[in-house]
Motif scaffolding. Sequence first.
Motif, PDB file in Angstrom:
ATOM      1  N   SER A 252      -7.006  -0.412  -3.642  1.00 54.28           N
ATOM      2  CA  SER A 252      -6.714   0.228  -2.357  1.00 54.28           C
ATOM      3  C   SER A 252      -7.987   0.787  -1.740  1.00 54.28           C
ATOM      4  O   SER A 252      -8.976   1.060  -2.438  1.00 54.28           O
ATOM      5  CB  SER A 252      -5.699   1.360  -2.543  1.00 54.28           C
ATOM      6  N   GLU A 303       4.775  -5.878  -1.586  1.00 47.76           N
ATOM      7  CA  GLU A 303       5.055  -4.482  -1.263  1.00 47.76           C
ATOM      8  C   GLU A 303       3.868  -3.566  -1.495  1.00 47.76           C
ATOM      9  O   GLU A 303       4.012  -2.344  -1.456  1.00 47.76           O
ATOM     10  CB  GLU A 303       6.248  -3.992  -2.115  1.00 47.76           C
ATOM     11  N   ALA A 305       0.776  -1.169  -1.221  1.00 49.57           N
ATOM     12  CA  ALA A 305       0.288  -0.247  -0.201  1.00 49.57           C
ATOM     13  C   ALA A 305      -0.518   0.844  -0.882  1.00 49.57           C
ATOM     14  O   ALA A 305      -0.370   1.107  -2.080  1.00 49.57           O
ATOM     15  CB  ALA A 305       1.460   0.371   0.579  1.00 49.57           C
ATOM     16  N   CYS A 306      -1.390   1.485  -0.128  1.00 48.04           N
ATOM     17  CA  CYS A 306      -2.197   2.583  -0.641  1.00 48.04           C
ATOM     18  C   CYS A 306      -1.307   3.823  -0.772  1.00 48.04           C
ATOM     19  O   CYS A 306      -0.704   4.278   0.205  1.00 48.04           O
ATOM     20  CB  CYS A 306      -3.361   2.858   0.307  1.00 48.04           C
ATOM     21  N   GLU A 307      -1.228   4.371  -1.975  1.00 48.13           N
ATOM     22  CA  GLU A 307      -0.327   5.490  -2.261  1.00 48.13           C
ATOM     23  C   GLU A 307      -1.045   6.832  -2.106  1.00 48.13           C
ATOM     24  O   GLU A 307      -2.276   6.904  -2.118  1.00 48.13           O
ATOM     25  CB  GLU A 307       0.229   5.354  -3.679  1.00 48.13           C
ATOM     26  N   TYR A 336      -5.478   0.273   3.350  1.00 43.60           N
ATOM     27  CA  TYR A 336      -4.956  -1.044   2.978  1.00 43.60           C
ATOM     28  C   TYR A 336      -5.064  -1.231   1.479  1.00 43.60           C
ATOM     29  O   TYR A 336      -5.796  -0.514   0.787  1.00 43.60           O
ATOM     30  CB  TYR A 336      -5.658  -2.164   3.737  1.00 43.60           C
ATOM     31  N   SER A 337      -4.336  -2.217   0.987  1.00 44.48           N
ATOM     32  CA  SER A 337      -4.284  -2.465  -0.447  1.00 44.48           C
ATOM     33  C   SER A 337      -3.963  -3.929  -0.688  1.00 44.48           C
ATOM     34  O   SER A 337      -3.320  -4.580   0.133  1.00 44.48           O
ATOM     35  CB  SER A 337      -3.205  -1.577  -1.083  1.00 44.48           C
ATOM     36  N   LEU A 539       4.518  -2.073  10.831  1.00 44.64           N
ATOM     37  CA  LEU A 539       3.596  -2.484   9.772  1.00 44.64           C
ATOM     38  C   LEU A 539       2.343  -1.617   9.774  1.00 44.64           C
ATOM     39  O   LEU A 539       1.894  -1.132   8.719  1.00 44.64           O
ATOM     40  CB  LEU A 539       3.221  -3.956   9.973  1.00 44.64           C
ATOM     41  N   ARG A 542       3.373   2.343   9.007  1.00 44.78           N
ATOM     42  CA  ARG A 542       3.995   2.673   7.716  1.00 44.78           C
ATOM     43  C   ARG A 542       3.165   2.203   6.532  1.00 44.78           C
ATOM     44  O   ARG A 542       2.976   2.938   5.568  1.00 44.78           O
ATOM     45  CB  ARG A 542       5.394   2.058   7.649  1.00 44.78           C
ATOM     46  N   ARG A 543       2.672   0.966   6.577  1.00 40.33           N
ATOM     47  CA  ARG A 543       1.940   0.457   5.424  1.00 40.33           C
ATOM     48  C   ARG A 543       0.451   0.767   5.502  1.00 40.33           C
ATOM     49  O   ARG A 543      -0.209   0.930   4.471  1.00 40.33           O
ATOM     50  CB  ARG A 543       2.146  -1.054   5.291  1.00 40.33           C
ATOM     51  N   HIS A 544      -0.092   0.844   6.722  1.00 39.82           N
ATOM     52  CA  HIS A 544      -1.544   1.010   6.860  1.00 39.82           C
ATOM     53  C   HIS A 544      -1.965   2.369   7.399  1.00 39.82           C
ATOM     54  O   HIS A 544      -3.165   2.590   7.627  1.00 39.82           O
ATOM     55  CB  HIS A 544      -2.096  -0.099   7.745  1.00 39.82           C
ATOM     56  N   ARG A 545      -1.013   3.264   7.625  1.00 44.74           N
ATOM     57  CA  ARG A 545      -1.296   4.652   7.997  1.00 44.74           C
ATOM     58  C   ARG A 545      -2.106   4.766   9.288  1.00 44.74           C
ATOM     59  O   ARG A 545      -2.848   5.727   9.500  1.00 44.74           O
ATOM     60  CB  ARG A 545      -2.021   5.380   6.856  1.00 44.74           C
TER      61      ARG A 545
END
Length: 569
Positions: A252, A303, A305-307, A336-337, A539, A542-545
């Motif tokens: 990530s 699925e 994603a950077c946590e 990103y991840s 997208l 939510r996934r890339h902040r």
Amino acid sequence: MTQDIDVLILGAGVNGAGLFRDLCEQGVTCVIADKGDFGGGTSAAPSRLIHGGIKYLETGELRLVAQSTLERNLLLKNAPHLVRPLPTVIPIFSWLRGIPAALRTLFGSTTAPRSRGAVLMKIGLAMYDFYGRRHRVMPRHQLWSRARALREIPPLTPRIVAAGQYYDATVTQPERLVWELIADGLRANPASRALNHTAIVGTDGDAVTLGTSQGPLALRPRIVVNAGGPWIDRINARLGAPSTLIGGTKGSHILLDHPGLLAALKGRMIYFEADDGRICLVFDYLGRALVGSTDIRADDPDEVACEDAEIDYFIAALQGLLPGLQFDRGQIVYAYSGIRPLPASDGTAPGLISRDHSAPVAEPGGARRWPIISLVGGKWTTFRGFAEEVADTVLARLGRARRIGTQALPIGGGRDLPRVPAARQGWIARVAAATGARPGRAALLLDRYGSTAGPILTAEGPAPELLQDAPEYSLAEFDWLIRHESVVHLADLVMRRSAIAVTGRLSGRDLDAIAGRCAAALGWDSIRQAAELAQTEALLTRRHRLRLLAEAGPSPPPRAGLACADGPE
């Protein structure tokens, strides 16, 4: 109707794209297909380094280091519009530590070494220079004193005893490089095809059926290449050849809006050891501070994603390295991840799993009439060499001879690119005069697209309509990309054909305007346009902040020749 072809490549990341270009150059008829966009999987999630892999010296992967440094040097020559030198600084916290641990790792230990001291780093940097001597294009390393390191980078922690500086390289837009490889393949062999957003429907062992926007497409290949990266085992199962080849790890990254950090870096990357021994990095990527990377076992590339825990790790690592600066979550503009498609392994620390590549073959069996060559592992940097090895295997199976090498073959906008300052200024003056573009605009697009900037500037004309919140981009520029670069979805355009999203400079109103250009060029109705906008916004946020504001503030001035790093490799 079933179409006969020589090779079907499933997966259009950098390894699949590199192989597609190589085979097309040999006159082989290929179809490359991806269930997503070209370069939209793991190849979109690297640290954006083109590097020789200095850390692989301590694991004894000397052949990999030699190949990686060579490929880095070749990419600097063949794709200079996208791959550029990056001075890199390694902070050193002791003089003698790490030698016993490095020796244990070299002889097969499965635990990662810690605290690499100055003596060990000096040996490693000298070896790195030695392995990078072929086609050398960058300076050799230096060992800095503590005083010089703190003078060059004042926010560094005073705990350091020295620092090493060496050179690697960066790729400014990895997804564009993947697309340019595919476009080069299509140019070399117009009988070949490249299909994005195309899933495998099924196979009867003779033909493979793909689902395209025009309906099912049945292909009868002589050879199938599985270039699915972390999806390799899933693809093989769909093809009737179950495998357990991949044991991936997650990497990530976050991008920060941090002018103070960029000023301190002065165009350099800091490649440093976090408290847990993991190697991290931070550098100036197109005007943002890119920070990475984690290395966590994971197996669901759909699925990833950077946590939050990874972000906390990055912030703590930066604060420990650079106590003279402040870091917080509010500075994040993008995250990103991706899953590194590493070979399956048990009991080995994630950071020590080999980044080397292999191409195991599942020979025809049962109803399946064609072999499957799976592209396992590998690094972003070594895609050309990996492609060449596999292409030679394919050519031998097809009974054909290689007719052109790829070592000196320019990529995409690297073709006919002016290399020296005088030639660059001449190119800018000629194209500006021919298109009516301002010289500054011509220079910006030359840095962004290489020689492909010429037709884009022609399409823009003398007075392009610039985006309101990211005025370094124009609507005519996006329109050209839509019409010439196989854009299917809005996300393809803002996330992969351009860097407007990853740098956090995409506002809501600019996204609306770009979607309008997509609708006009691709024939979308209002319902499709609204759906594309909603899907892309979801997208990105939510996934890339990404903070997709209704109206963004002024963009920083465009930057040319910026740096990058080692991603899920």
